[in-house]
Write an enzyme that holds these catalytic residues in place. Structure first.
Site, PDB file in Angstrom:
ATOM      1  CG  ASN A   8     -24.123 -22.256  -4.245  1.00  0.00           C
ATOM      2  OD1 ASN A   8     -24.818 -22.897  -5.042  1.00  0.00           O
ATOM      3  ND2 ASN A   8     -23.217 -21.369  -4.642  1.00  0.00           N
ATOM      4  CE  LYS A  10     -20.122 -23.137  -5.332  1.00  0.00           C
ATOM      5  NZ  LYS A  10     -18.758 -22.652  -5.416  1.00  0.00           N
ATOM      6  CG  HIS A  92     -21.936 -17.709  -7.025  1.00  0.00           C
ATOM      7  ND1 HIS A  92     -20.786 -18.154  -7.650  1.00  0.00           N
ATOM      8  CD2 HIS A  92     -21.875 -18.190  -5.755  1.00  0.00           C
ATOM      9  CE1 HIS A  92     -20.079 -18.866  -6.785  1.00  0.00           C
ATOM     10  NE2 HIS A  92     -20.723 -18.907  -5.631  1.00  0.00           N
ATOM     11  CD  GLU A  94     -18.736 -21.104  -8.642  1.00  0.00           C
ATOM     12  OE1 GLU A  94     -19.860 -21.631  -8.651  1.00  0.00           O
ATOM     13  OE2 GLU A  94     -17.895 -21.312  -7.729  1.00  0.00           O
ATOM     14  CD  GLU A 157     -20.021 -16.845  -1.980  1.00  0.00           C
ATOM     15  OE1 GLU A 157     -20.053 -17.823  -1.231  1.00  0.00           O
ATOM     16  OE2 GLU A 157     -20.274 -16.912  -3.195  1.00  0.00           O
ATOM     17  N   GLY A 163     -13.793 -22.277  -2.945  1.00  0.00           N
ATOM     18  CA  GLY A 163     -13.303 -23.605  -3.316  1.00  0.00           C
ATOM     19  C   GLY A 163     -11.795 -23.772  -3.212  1.00  0.00           C
ATOM     20  CB  SER A 195     -12.739 -22.050   1.781  1.00  0.00           C
ATOM     21  OG  SER A 195     -12.300 -22.180   0.451  1.00  0.00           O
TER      22      SER A 195
HETATM   23  P1  PGA Z   1     -17.147 -22.968  -1.309  1.00  0.00           P
HETATM   24  O1  PGA Z   1     -18.177 -22.165  -2.232  1.00  0.00           O
HETATM   25  O2  PGA Z   1     -17.753 -23.052   0.060  1.00  0.00           O
HETATM   26  O3  PGA Z   1     -16.999 -24.307  -1.976  1.00  0.00           O
HETATM   27  O4  PGA Z   1     -15.875 -22.191  -1.297  1.00  0.00           O
HETATM   28  C1  PGA Z   1     -18.905 -21.084  -1.745  1.00  0.00           C
HETATM   29  C2  PGA Z   1     -19.734 -20.480  -2.845  1.00  0.00           C
HETATM   30  O5  PGA Z   1     -19.261 -20.412  -3.986  1.00  0.00           O
HETATM   31  O6  PGA Z   1     -20.881 -20.062  -2.615  1.00  0.00           O
END
Ligand code: PGA
Length: 235
Positions: A8, A10, A92, A94, A157, A163, A195
């Site tokens: 991903n 983003k 997701h 976000e 998640e 993150g 992460s």
């Molecule tokens: P990350 O993000 O690996 O940077 O924690 C995962 C995600 O949001 O899909």
């Protein structure tokens, strides 16, 4: 089935960066025989270019809740399928946080299904919910909008793990994965995301009931992403 590794990206990468990253992943998997199914989810404007250049499997990070029409700024599932996308991430955290996505999730899933895009549906609790032992309750509510569709992928998640460098214990992830699987009659693949990186992937790989990973930050570094992918080389 082999592990599913979803990158991903983003809202990152300009076109040149996206080309060199996808090109690097493509070259790596051409040389090393990788058993994992790798799916790259770039930003919308880059998908078609990458799709024309490299024979990878692509996904989008979102799709519109409607099929077409006066929805300024949106991209439909049909458009994504038309340019060769095979997957779409829906729900997701976000998107739930910044774009109020919760209200349209059901319609987005319908659009994805109608256009034969495989849905990667994200669920996960906040830190507060985690601390107060409400993780399962939250996940149950988030899953409740899903029907028993075939080929569903659910990514667990935890919001507090995205993150942050924090990762739940293997036993916690395993518990959530079995809960998710027990919720559906049809077979569902469960991914973990939050992460995931080239240092913790081997520990995470000990979780027996996981079908793969959704990788954010670490998928933006070719070095780290191919280290992760490299774990799934055919002997
Ligand atoms: P990350 O993000 O690996 O940077 O924690 C995962 C995600 O949001 O899909």
């Amino acid at each position: 089935m082999s592990k599913l590794l979803v990158a991903n990206w983003k809202m990152n990468c300009n076109l040149n960066d996206a080309i060199s990253l996808a090109g690097g992943v493509n070259s790596y998997i051409e040389v090393h025989k990788i058993s994992a199914r790798i799916v790259i989810c770039p930003s919308f404007p880059h998908i078609a270019t990458l799709q024309n250049k490299f024979p990878l499997t692509y996904g989008a990070q979102n799709c519109a809740f409607a099929s077409n029409g006066a929805y300024t700024g949106e991209v439909s599932a049909e458009m994504l399928a038309d340019i060769g996308c095979r997957y779409v991430i829906i729900g997701h955290s976000e998107r739930r946080q910044f774009f109020n996505d919760e209200i349209h999730l059901k319609q987005k899933i319908e659009q994805a299904n109608k256009n034969n895009l495989k849905v990667i549906f994200c669920v996960g609790e906040s830190l507060n919910d985690y601390k107060s032992g409400k993780s399962m309750e939250v996940i149950e509510r988030q899953l409740s909008i899903l029907g028993d569709v075939s080929g569903l992928v659910v990514a667990y998640e935890p919001v507090w793990a995205i993150g942050t460098g924090l990762v739940p214990k293997n036993s916690e992830i395993e518990g959530v994965a079995s809960y998710i699987k027990s919720t559906f009659e049809k077979e569902v693949e469960v991914l973990y995301g939050g992460s995931v990186n080239s240092s913790n992937i081997e520990t995470l790989n000990k979780i027996i009931n996981l079908d793969g990973y959704l990788v954010g930050g670490a998928s933006l570094s070719l070095e780290h992403f191919i280290k992760i992918a490299g774990l799934y080389q055919f002997p």
